[in-house]
Scaffold this active site. Structure first.
Site, PDB file in Angstrom:
ATOM      1  N   CYS A  18       5.000  -6.967  -4.249  1.00  0.00           N
ATOM      2  CA  CYS A  18       5.400  -5.617  -3.842  1.00  0.00           C
ATOM      3  C   CYS A  18       6.559  -5.119  -4.704  1.00  0.00           C
ATOM      4  O   CYS A  18       7.704  -5.094  -4.268  1.00  0.00           O
ATOM      5  CB  CYS A  18       5.783  -5.569  -2.366  1.00  0.00           C
ATOM      6  SG  CYS A  18       5.935  -3.885  -1.749  1.00  0.00           S
TER       7      CYS A  18
ATOM      8  N   ALA B 117      -0.493  -6.089  -1.088  1.00  0.00           N
ATOM      9  CA  ALA B 117      -1.557  -6.357  -0.114  1.00  0.00           C
ATOM     10  C   ALA B 117      -2.721  -5.390  -0.304  1.00  0.00           C
ATOM     11  O   ALA B 117      -3.883  -5.742  -0.071  1.00  0.00           O
ATOM     12  CB  ALA B 117      -0.999  -6.249   1.309  1.00  0.00           C
ATOM     13  N   ALA B 118      -2.422  -4.159  -0.738  1.00  0.00           N
ATOM     14  CA  ALA B 118      -3.482  -3.178  -0.973  1.00  0.00           C
ATOM     15  C   ALA B 118      -4.414  -3.635  -2.088  1.00  0.00           C
ATOM     16  O   ALA B 118      -5.619  -3.370  -2.052  1.00  0.00           O
ATOM     17  CB  ALA B 118      -2.870  -1.819  -1.316  1.00  0.00           C
TER      18      ALA B 118
ATOM     19  N   CYS C 190       1.524   1.141  -3.521  1.00  0.00           N
ATOM     20  CA  CYS C 190       2.896   0.844  -3.110  1.00  0.00           C
ATOM     21  C   CYS C 190       3.376   1.966  -2.200  1.00  0.00           C
ATOM     22  O   CYS C 190       3.692   3.055  -2.687  1.00  0.00           O
ATOM     23  CB  CYS C 190       3.813   0.745  -4.326  1.00  0.00           C
ATOM     24  SG  CYS C 190       3.543  -0.692  -5.360  1.00  0.00           S
TER      25      CYS C 190
END
Length: 419
Positions: free
Chosen positions: A166, A311-312, A344
């Site tokens: 991230c 995570a996306a 993000c």
């Protein structure tokens, strides 16, 4: 070691984080009888994207953690061991207790390795002396404690060189802190974002808007800055930069120091035949299949794919990997392709989010038709409420959503940004 002492499964998944758990669930949905084992020493599963919100006082740490057995799909064996070696030529994985697990197909979803000891003095200072990090479950609440009690002085937020999970999280911590200071009428004497990078964000389209967010809080970005030492009892942070080809160190006094630690590929990948020259699991960036071992696949933060580690990204990678693995298992070839999608959700204040979405090459691919450089309250709802629900109840259960991101064009000029 005798073959009789080696357990064997059709599919072995290394890692029970977002990638490993999601792929296990999707494989079971497609083929309920498939023999799958997941190797991970942890007894719990964390929703790490919410740790920034915990550090901003907008989420409870305990709501980000659940028992791992509640997250893994029924019928999948959990081997609660750490992996010490990958042995692809033998089609085996070695575990911490010295035993081995054999496989027909291997999925590596081991995440990223955090090196807290890479910065001198950091490990001893964390959780006290005003030093914190949202990159650890037990420290995110301390971030909020420091932010909510801050009464002025110097607040520093860092970002190291190299890949981090991230990559927007380091500045999210700053924005949430600055917003809280503003709400309480507290003015920092100096609010600094010290990053080893050359810009606040890797995609210029979004970086230009984030420059405005940074400026709106009076924050000072300092580029080319690496944190190399923390002297907690003195409340001194030491940064290293390169000036005229020479390394220069600067000692900076702080009152609040939020540190993002250096990160890299897990050692057992770096030291295996599956690694590329940089130590990452070497996979084709579209098929997610290993470039040299045809029965090995990988996804998430541990791989060589040149996308943002979010995570996306895993949400888009998991169905590609699942369908390609099943196709290969049944004697066919790769059938799906990953386009490098990552997102993000940059929390610019407690109530607004700038949702940066893009694919390989920094191509702008938002899911919604309005300008993504503008922080919006709707995105805050997505970040704070919808995404956690989707994560626990859909993604980890092997269910997905229709693909909504696509290439869109927007005016070159950066719109007015109100965090």
């Amino acid at each position: 070691m005798s073959n009789a002492s080696v357990r064997k499964h059709t599919v072995v998944i290394v890692g029970a984080g977002t990638g490993g758990t999601t792929v296990a669930a999707q494989l079971r949905r497609h083929e309920p009888g498939l023999d799958i084992a997941v190797i991970d020493p942890s007894g719990h599963h964390d929703y790490q994207p919410a740790w920034t919100l915990v550090g901003g006082g907008a989420y409870k740490a305990e709501d980000t953690r659940r028992p791992l057995h509640d997250c893994l799909p029924d019928g999948v064996r959990h081997i609660a061991q750490r992996v010490t070696a990958l042995l692809p030529d033998e089609r085996q994985v070695e575990l911490g207790d010295g035993s081995r697990v054999a496989y027909d197909y291997l999925v590596v979803a081991a995440g990223i390795q955090i090196d807290w000891n890479a910065i001198e003095g950091l490990s001893d200072a964390l959780g006290k002396h005003g030093v914190t990090s949202n990159y650890r479950y037990d420290l995110a609440p301390y971030t909020w404690e420091l932010v909510s009690r801050f009464e002025g002085g110097t607040a520093i937020f860092t970002q190291p060189a190299g890949a981090v999970k991230c990559p927007g999280a380091p500045q999210k911590a700053l924005y949430l802190a600055a917003d809280e200071f503003r709400r309480r009428g507290v003015k920092a004497d100096s609010l600094q974002f010290r990053t080893a990078g050359a810009a606040v964000f890797g995609v210029p389209f979004y970086a230009q808007a984030l420059d405005k967010v940074m400026a709106s809080y009076g924050a000072q970005p300092r580029f080319g800055q690496n944190l190399v030492q923390v002297r907690g009892e003195e409340r001194i942070a030491v940064f290293e930069s390169v000036v005229d080809g020479e390394k220069v160190r600067e000692e900076v006094a702080y009152d609040l120091l939020h540190v993002v630690p250096p990160q890299g590929a897990p050692d057992f990948i770096r030291n295996s035949p599956l690694a590329d020259d940089a130590g990452w699991l070497e996979v084709d960036k579209h098929t997610l299949r290993h470039t040299r071992y045809s029965n090995v696949f990988g996804l998430g933060d541990c791989t060589s794919t040149p996308n943002s580690k979010t995570a996306a990204a895993i949400k888009s990678q998991a169905p590609v990997l699942t369908l390609n693995l099943l196709s290969v298992l049944h004697g066919a070839g790769n059938v799906e392709s990953y386009d490098g999608y990552a997102a993000c959700p940059l929390t610019t204040s407690r109530g607004k989010v700038l949702l940066a979405e893009f694919t390989y090459g920094g191509t702008i691919t938002p899911s919604f038709p309005f300008d993504p450089r503008v922080p919006r309250r709707f995105y805050w709802w997505l970040k704070r409420s919808f995404m956690p629900w989707f994560y626990w109840n859909m993604l980890l259960k092997g269910r997905g959503l229709p693909v909504t991101h696509r290439t869109r064009r927007f005016p070159a000029g950066v719109p007015s940004v109100q965090p």
